[in-house]
Design a protein around this motif. Sequence first.
Motif, PDB file in Angstrom:
ATOM      1  N   GLU A   1       0.814  -1.229   0.000  1.00 62.34           N
ATOM      2  CA  GLU A   1       0.000   0.000   0.000  1.00 62.34           C
ATOM      3  C   GLU A   1       0.840   1.267   0.000  1.00 62.34           C
ATOM      4  O   GLU A   1       0.392   2.300  -0.477  1.00 62.34           O
ATOM      5  CB  GLU A   1      -0.955  -0.007   1.194  1.00 62.34           C
ATOM      6  CG  GLU A   1      -2.083  -1.018   1.065  1.00 62.34           C
ATOM      7  CD  GLU A   1      -3.115  -0.854   2.156  1.00 62.34           C
ATOM      8  OE1 GLU A   1      -3.958   0.066   2.043  1.00 62.34           O
ATOM      9  OE2 GLU A   1      -3.081  -1.623   3.131  1.00 62.34           O
ATOM     10  N   LYS A   2       2.050   1.174   0.531  1.00 65.79           N
ATOM     11  CA  LYS A   2       2.881   2.388   0.583  1.00 65.79           C
ATOM     12  C   LYS A   2       3.314   2.837  -0.812  1.00 65.79           C
ATOM     13  O   LYS A   2       3.727   3.978  -1.011  1.00 65.79           O
ATOM     14  CB  LYS A   2       4.119   2.159   1.460  1.00 65.79           C
ATOM     15  CG  LYS A   2       5.136   1.172   0.923  1.00 65.79           C
ATOM     16  CD  LYS A   2       6.324   1.057   1.874  1.00 65.79           C
ATOM     17  CE  LYS A   2       7.422   0.135   1.343  1.00 65.79           C
ATOM     18  NZ  LYS A   2       6.972  -1.248   1.222  1.00 65.79           N
ATOM     19  N   ASN A   3       3.179   1.942  -1.810  1.00 61.98           N
ATOM     20  CA  ASN A   3       3.569   2.266  -3.177  1.00 61.98           C
ATOM     21  C   ASN A   3       2.378   2.557  -4.090  1.00 61.98           C
ATOM     22  O   ASN A   3       2.545   2.689  -5.297  1.00 61.98           O
ATOM     23  CB  ASN A   3       4.386   1.111  -3.771  1.00 61.98           C
ATOM     24  CG  ASN A   3       5.695   0.910  -3.037  1.00 61.98           C
ATOM     25  OD1 ASN A   3       6.377   1.881  -2.723  1.00 61.98           O
ATOM     26  ND2 ASN A   3       6.039  -0.333  -2.750  1.00 61.98           N
ATOM     27  N   ILE A   4       1.197   2.632  -3.501  1.00 62.41           N
ATOM     28  CA  ILE A   4       0.013   2.956  -4.293  1.00 62.41           C
ATOM     29  C   ILE A   4      -0.126   4.471  -4.419  1.00 62.41           C
ATOM     30  O   ILE A   4       0.014   5.199  -3.430  1.00 62.41           O
ATOM     31  CB  ILE A   4      -1.254   2.359  -3.643  1.00 62.41           C
ATOM     32  CG1 ILE A   4      -1.188   0.822  -3.683  1.00 62.41           C
ATOM     33  CG2 ILE A   4      -2.510   2.843  -4.370  1.00 62.41           C
ATOM     34  CD1 ILE A   4      -2.322   0.145  -2.948  1.00 62.41           C
ATOM     35  N   ARG A   5      -0.387   4.927  -5.631  1.00 63.19           N
ATOM     36  CA  ARG A   5      -0.582   6.364  -5.849  1.00 63.19           C
ATOM     37  C   ARG A   5      -1.987   6.739  -5.377  1.00 63.19           C
ATOM     38  O   ARG A   5      -2.992   6.293  -5.954  1.00 63.19           O
ATOM     39  CB  ARG A   5      -0.410   6.697  -7.327  1.00 63.19           C
ATOM     40  CG  ARG A   5      -0.383   8.197  -7.634  1.00 63.19           C
ATOM     41  CD  ARG A   5      -0.169   8.437  -9.117  1.00 63.19           C
ATOM     42  NE  ARG A   5       1.141   7.990  -9.557  1.00 63.19           N
ATOM     43  CZ  ARG A   5       2.198   8.785  -9.712  1.00 63.19           C
ATOM     44  NH1 ARG A   5       2.097  10.071  -9.434  1.00 63.19           N
ATOM     45  NH2 ARG A   5       3.342   8.304 -10.132  1.00 63.19           N
ATOM     46  N   LYS A   6      -2.071   7.533  -4.333  1.00 59.33           N
ATOM     47  CA  LYS A   6      -3.361   7.911  -3.752  1.00 59.33           C
ATOM     48  C   LYS A   6      -3.645   9.370  -4.088  1.00 59.33           C
ATOM     49  O   LYS A   6      -2.805  10.245  -3.877  1.00 59.33           O
ATOM     50  CB  LYS A   6      -3.355   7.692  -2.239  1.00 59.33           C
ATOM     51  CG  LYS A   6      -3.080   6.239  -1.826  1.00 59.33           C
ATOM     52  CD  LYS A   6      -3.065   6.091  -0.315  1.00 59.33           C
ATOM     53  CE  LYS A   6      -2.760   4.662   0.088  1.00 59.33           C
ATOM     54  NZ  LYS A   6      -1.358   4.298  -0.193  1.00 59.33           N
ATOM     55  N   VAL A   7      -4.830   9.624  -4.594  1.00 62.64           N
ATOM     56  CA  VAL A   7      -5.211  10.970  -5.015  1.00 62.64           C
ATOM     57  C   VAL A   7      -6.621  11.259  -4.527  1.00 62.64           C
ATOM     58  O   VAL A   7      -7.488  10.377  -4.546  1.00 62.64           O
ATOM     59  CB  VAL A   7      -5.177  11.102  -6.557  1.00 62.64           C
ATOM     60  CG1 VAL A   7      -5.536  12.523  -6.978  1.00 62.64           C
ATOM     61  CG2 VAL A   7      -3.814  10.717  -7.103  1.00 62.64           C
ATOM     62  N   GLU A   8      -6.867  12.482  -4.094  1.00 64.07           N
ATOM     63  CA  GLU A   8      -8.239  12.899  -3.782  1.00 64.07           C
ATOM     64  C   GLU A   8      -8.895  13.310  -5.094  1.00 64.07           C
ATOM     65  O   GLU A   8      -8.496  14.309  -5.701  1.00 64.07           O
ATOM     66  CB  GLU A   8      -8.242  14.058  -2.791  1.00 64.07           C
ATOM     67  CG  GLU A   8      -9.629  14.445  -2.333  1.00 64.07           C
ATOM     68  CD  GLU A   8      -9.621  15.499  -1.232  1.00 64.07           C
ATOM     69  OE1 GLU A   8     -10.657  16.175  -1.088  1.00 64.07           O
ATOM     70  OE2 GLU A   8      -8.605  15.641  -0.539  1.00 64.07           O
ATOM     71  N   PRO A   9      -9.886  12.575  -5.578  1.00 63.63           N
ATOM     72  CA  PRO A   9     -10.387  12.797  -6.939  1.00 63.63           C
ATOM     73  C   PRO A   9     -11.248  14.041  -7.069  1.00 63.63           C
ATOM     74  O   PRO A   9     -11.788  14.573  -6.095  1.00 63.63           O
ATOM     75  CB  PRO A   9     -11.217  11.537  -7.202  1.00 63.63           C
ATOM     76  CG  PRO A   9     -11.712  11.144  -5.854  1.00 63.63           C
ATOM     77  CD  PRO A   9     -10.582  11.468  -4.903  1.00 63.63           C
TER      78      PRO A   9
END
Length: 353
Positions: A5-13
């Motif tokens: 999970e630390k390598n997942i690109r997380k964005v507020e859409p």
Amino acid sequence: MKAFEKNIRKVEPYVPGEQPQERVIKLNTNENPYPPAPGVTKALEEMDAGNLRLYPDPTAEVLVNALADFYHVNPDQVFVGVGSDDVLSMCFLTFFNSEKPIYFPDVTYSFYKVWADLYRIPYECQALDENFRIVKEDYYPENGGVIFPNPNAPTGIYLELDQVEDIIAHNQDVIVIVDEAYVDFAGRSAMELIDRYDNLIVVQTFSKARSMAGMRVGYAISNPALIKYLNDAKYSFNSYTMNQTSLVCGARAVEDRVYFEEGIRKIIETREWAKKELADLGFEFTDSKANFIFAKHPKYEAKDLFGFLKTQKIYVRFWGSRRIEQYLRITVGTREEMEALFAAVRKYIEEQS
């Protein structure tokens, strides 16, 4: 948290306007209330469904040539994509790669922050003044690129072309993107400056003045070098971005200049009448030059009025964000739709008395 999970690109859409499926008066996403040009319907009727087994033309030649003819530029100055959102996203990916922050207004199209976060682009929001106007001097310091809508959204305020040029002239070492989704309802386009500045990209859309939000067609006009960079990025991402239907219908829409101009005239006429009606009801609003009005009422909470209108099956746009928490954005619909809106507002005011 799992290790991956630390390598997942997380964005507020980005949160788009509501798309209610039941029959309502829809004044919340700045769609055009009138149908597309008649040639679009004819193109759909004439289409051979058998051709859908084939990939579309990756160069989008029929649409690119139609736009080039319309704006009197060469085809190698035109880039097309799946709505102006796709075009703008490609611009962010292609041109905003400096370690310096890009600049855009603090009250503006909220997708800019999403793309900046998605592509890990540093950014700084330059505050609009107390009248929601862009302060051109705020864009003078060294930066990694500049983007702003003209007219701005959601304020609807149009920046005169000499001020747009001033911002471009002070930023000739970076790319400047002028997002003109609503310029057809406003005034002169920055396309007049394309030949003067080799760092300028102008982006427009078929979703507003051309009544084709459901078809998803957007485009950029610039110099051949920057358009080539955009196409190189697009072909590295997806070489078949434009479907056959959009290409054919888009070209037909561009051909009918008379219908295009008449539709714009009707919306501007309704917009100016609606401003007078809103003023009579006690609203305050910016001098919008787009196909919407950005308004608040000093006596009533925007959130409450927004909720009431929904009970009347009338949808407008409300954010509740800092600086604009008391504003509603109202798309200019047909005269009949706007009259229904004002009748509902009068009902709300009477119930609050």
